[in-house]
Design an enzyme around this catalytic site. Structure first.
Site: not given
Length: 389
Positions: A73, A109, A140, A237, A292
């Site tokens: 990001h 997001t 997203y 996850r 990430d």
């Protein structure tokens, strides 16, 4: 397809190292770089008298391909708790200090206060600082926000755009795309990439929803899309999702991307996840790692309400990777693939990145004996560490 190489150096650079992994072990202990490329590999290389060459004595270090992080990001992620929870952008120094020479920027997001144009500007800023930097168009939500108004045009006309992502599925923050919408998005990415001579992968964010990988399994079972077009990430996850990912990789000979979470919570660390995938029989060539970093790690209550967050860093990526070698889960040669050759192949950059070989980009990380990055070269230029040390 190298839109953002550093400017060629004025001189040749000759690295003299202790060991070289390409990622396979190699007898060469000298690497000559010129014009941003590797132009010679060997032992006791000599350069003709009068040639402008700079020698770097790094015989106490190990040369490996510079790492590739396919999920960063770069503009900062977050925002799930309002504008005060937006994560900060990441610097070229913070990337290169982890031995990473190439990054792929993603939106998450928030594609409202952040945009593909912001992402492109950040990617070009990192390139100006000496890194190799690319991006995914989209975010997203589906339909995907784009630079030109069309996925195919983004891939065809924007050199830095190498795919679409991160598209959220099985997550309460996703746009809950229908199956036909996913099929159209992936098809557009495929055709646009073909026109540009790119791989054009679709990088899918997996949440902890009960559907898991089912939408991607159905996509590969019911369409003509090849498996190498689809890359699911965050597959560690939760343990159940990782089991699905192992089945997915084995059933379709597909690649899966493991996230190096700093705090895995109910999920699995990258070390644990890779270990379990290998135990299930997944080939190490089908596993990649990503950080990430500078994305948000939000926490939600049972009703899906935001309760807090942390900012992801890329330190866990290197720590978990080192542990795979130190604990003898994988030999160094195979472990390197998780951050180099495997990633280059997945992204379609394998013709010039991910390996130390003649004609490839001179992207080289020098590790100490504990596998800690000490210097990082991108296109032959040192972007981290002191070449005189």
């Amino acid at each position: 397809m190298s839109p953002n190489k550093a400017r060629p150096a004025d001189t040749l650079t000759l690295l003299r190292v202790g060991e070289t992994f390409t990622p396979e072990r190699c007898e060469a202990t000298d690497i000559l770089m010129a014009g941003g490329k590797i132009v010679a590999l060997g032992q006791d290389l000599a350069v003709p008298h009068g040639w402008p060459v700079r020698e770097v004595d790094a015989r106490h270090l190990i040369a490996v391909p510079a790492f590739i992080d396919q999920h960063v990001h770069v503009t900062g992620g977050g925002g799930e708790g309002g504008c005060g929870t937006r994560c900060p952008p990441i610097s070229a120094h913070d990337i290169a200090s982890m031995g990473i020479g190439t990054v792929v920027g993603v939106l998450g997001t928030d594609s409202i206060s952040r945009s593909p144009a912001d992402l492109l500007a950040a990617v070009r800023g990192l390139a100006a600082d000496g890194l190799a930097a690319y991006m995914y168009t989209g975010a997203y939500r589906v339909p995907a926000p784009t630079l030109t108004g069309d996925i195919q045009r983004d891939l065809a006309w924007i050199p830095e755009v190498i795919g679409v992502g991160e598209i959220a599925i099985s997550d309460h923050r996703s746009s809950q795309p229908r199956q036909d919408e996913l099929e159209r998005l992936v098809s557009d990415a495929r055709v646009g990439a073909m026109l540009a001579g790119k791989r054009g992968i679709c990088h899918f964010h997996l949440g902890d929803g009960k559907r898991g990988l089912a939408p991607l399994r159905r996509l590969l079972e019911e369409t003509e899309i090849p498996a190498d077009q689809i890359i699911p990430t965050h597959v560690n996850r939760r343990p159940e999702l990782l089991e699905e990912a192992a089945d997915f990789a084995l059933a379709f000979d597909a690649s899966v991307d493991v996230t190096a979470f700093e705090d895995a919570g109910d999920g699995l660390s990258a070390f644990e996840a890779v270990s379990r995938l290998l135990a299930r029989g997944v080939s190490p060539a089908r596993i990649t790692l990503s950080s990430d970093c500078n994305g948000s790690l939000p926490e939600f209550d049972a009703d899906g309400a935001y309760v807090g967050m942390q900012v992801a860093r890329n330190t866990a990526l290197i720590a978990d990777w080192q542990r795979l070698v130190h604990d003898e889960v994988l030999p160094l040669e195979a472990a390197l693939g998780l951050l180099t050759a495997n990633v280059a192949r997945v992204l379609g950059l394998h013709a010039h990145k991910g390996r130390l070989t003649l004609g490839f980009d001179a992207d080289i990380t020098l590790l100490d004996k504990a596998l800690r990055p000490q210097r990082t070269f991108v296109a032959g230029r040192c972007v981290y560490g002191d070449v005189d040390a």
